[in-house]
Design an enzyme around this catalytic site. Structure first.
Site, mmCIF file in Angstrom:
data_model
loop_
_atom_site.group_PDB
_atom_site.id
_atom_site.type_symbol
_atom_site.label_atom_id
_atom_site.label_comp_id
_atom_site.label_asym_id
_atom_site.label_seq_id
_atom_site.Cartn_x
_atom_site.Cartn_y
_atom_site.Cartn_z
ATOM 1 N N ASP A 169 -4.264 -6.296 4.778
ATOM 2 C CA ASP A 169 -5.274 -6.959 5.401
ATOM 3 C C ASP A 169 -5.649 -8.482 4.839
ATOM 4 O O ASP A 169 -6.145 -9.398 5.537
ATOM 5 C CB ASP A 169 -6.894 -6.319 5.338
ATOM 6 C CG ASP A 169 -6.892 -5.222 6.439
ATOM 7 O OD1 ASP A 169 -6.319 -5.434 7.373
ATOM 8 O OD2 ASP A 169 -7.342 -4.274 5.969
ATOM 9 N N ASN A 175 0.817 -1.289 -0.108
ATOM 10 C CA ASN A 175 -0.109 0.067 -0.045
ATOM 11 C C ASN A 175 0.897 1.208 -0.144
ATOM 12 O O ASN A 175 2.189 1.197 -0.010
ATOM 13 C CB ASN A 175 -0.983 -0.174 1.398
ATOM 14 C CG ASN A 175 -0.144 -0.058 2.430
ATOM 15 O OD1 ASN A 175 0.381 0.503 2.764
ATOM 16 N ND2 ASN A 175 -0.285 -1.330 3.043
#
Ligand code: CTP
Length: 415
Positions: free
Chosen positions: A280, A211
């Protein structure tokens, strides 16, 4: 932060060397400026070796009698503008008199006039010189002008007399310097674990999922906590940043590695701040060989990574747990949900779509949601300032409202 340490000619000049070391422990960059008579008591080389910087001894550069050059002729202005504080240790009666009357006949006294930074003086002299009305009057002038005077101690003096005039202890001078600069030690005795940066989840030997986290927020937290006295363990995903010196850094790559490192080190910590943007999901099966292009569509199957914050909450004890919530909508709602769901003490939430907030920025706009119901919306601040506000809130949770709001120095330029 940059400070200039002025050394004037007194027997206590040698103690200035110890002060340099003490101030360096506070991560202060020290430029030493010596008067001519100081050089009779201690060699400039001592300070040059301690600071790794040239010691300024003459107004126009070089040794006395050498020709001046343009840079050295205006150096006092450059130093005056660069510093956050000028401290003079020891300050002789002569130097105090010159400061009080605005006489600028060498580098140090010129620097005093040229700087707008706060000034601290630690006088040292013979007791009669100290008590002389001329000296006391000069000190009054300086105090009235806002100069902080670290009064000398009483005791046996180098001249053989006993009384006031002995330079204050290095600890006392350092304490005043820290106070004036807004450096506090309110995290003394705490061990703070900070996670920072992204995690990388491998798809195959050349590709990974990650990310946009730069790690700047977590590194600023580690830096700020350490400056306030904490022992800091930084568990960092891959970033382009250099860990602050003095911080113990554990480098990890995946959410799994971060999970392991955090749970392993958590028992030694009193505070855990989870600023990392943990993936996640990760690929169910990372391919051992590079995935080939193929002809048709490609479906990637992902599985959840361990929730580090939630697992920490299970072994929480007295530890303070701080989570971050990077959101793109309904920030307050999601933050309150996370506070409860993760059993955290504090959630630092930000809307990453806002200007000047979120990933890879030097500033952040956050709101704090505490377990005691306190909610604070902070304006746009540097990440270093946000870090200090988060630390203030942690102390608030620990001690209640007794804690005074902190005033902190300027952040390092690269955060
Ligand atoms: N976090 C964690 N372990 C994970 C994922 C997140 O410890 N596997 C931590 C983050 O470091 C952060 C907090 O949980 O402090 C919230 O992270 P965030 O991604 O915003 O929340 P999630 O629980 O993942 O919820 P969602 O992504 O659905 O918003």
């Amino acid at each position: 932060m940059n400070i200039a340490l002025g050394v004037s000619g007194g027997v206590a000049a040698y103690k200035a060397a110890e002060l340099v070391r003490r101030l360096q422990q506070e991560k202060l960059d020290v430029q030493v400026v010596m008067t001519r008579s100081a050089k009779e008591f201690i060699a400039p080389l001592t300070f040059a070796a301690l600071t790794g910087q040239k010691v300024i001894t003459e107004m126009f550069g070089g040794e006395a009698g050498e020709p001046a050059n343009v840079e050295s002729a205006i150096e006092h202005i450059a130093v005056a503008q660069r510093i956050d504080l000028l401290v003079i240790t020891p300050a002789t009666a002569n130097v105090l008199a010159k400061l009080a009357r605005g006489i600028a006949d060498d580098f140090l006294t010129t620097l005093y006039l040229a700087t707008t930074a706060p000034v601290v003086v630690a006088p040292a002299m013979n007791v009669n010189m100290w008590e002389h009305p001329a000296t006391q009057e000069n000190l009054e002038i300086l105090r009235a002008r806002g100069v902080r005077v670290v009064d000398p101690d009483e005791g046996y003096l180098a001249c053989g007399m006993t009384g006031a005039g002995r330079l204050a202890s290095v600890a006392a001078i350092a304490q005043v310097v820290c106070e004036v600069l807004g450096i506090r030690h309110d995290f003394d005795g705490e061990t703070v674990l900070v996670t920072a940066g992204p995690t990388c989840e491998d798809l195959d030997p050349v590709r990974f999922l990650t990310n946009r986290s730069s790690g700047k927020m977590g590194y600023a937290l580690a830096d700020a906590a350490q400056r306030r006295g904490a022992r800091v363990i930084l568990v960092s995903g891959p970033t382009a940043l250099t860990p602050p010196t003095g911080v113990e850094c554990v480098q990890v790559r995946t959410a799994e590695e971060m999970h392991r490192a955090v749970l392993e080190r958590a028992p030694e910590c009193t505070v855990v701040i989870k600023a990392a943007a943990v993936a996640d999901f990760r690929p169910v099966v990372p391919h051992a060989k590079k995935i080939k292009r193929g002809a048709g569509r490609f479906t990637l199957e992902l599985e959840p990574t361990p929730d580090i914050l939630a697992d920490l909450a299970r072994v929480k004890g007295d530890r303070i747990l701080v989570g971050f919530a990077a959101e793109t909508d309904h920030v307050a709602e999601h933050a309150r949900e996370k506070l409860a769901a993760k059993r955290a003490d504090l959630i630092v939430a930000n809307d990453v779509t806002q200007h000047g907030a979120g990933f890879d920025q030097d500033t952040n706009v956050v709101s704090l949601f505490a377990r005691d119901g306190r909610e604070l919306s902070l304006p746009r601040l540097s990440k270093f300032d946000v870090a200090n506000r988060v630390l203030d809130e942690i102390l608030h949770l620990r001690h209640g409202s007794r804690q005074a709001p902190a005033v902190h120095g300027a952040p390092p330029s690269d955060r």
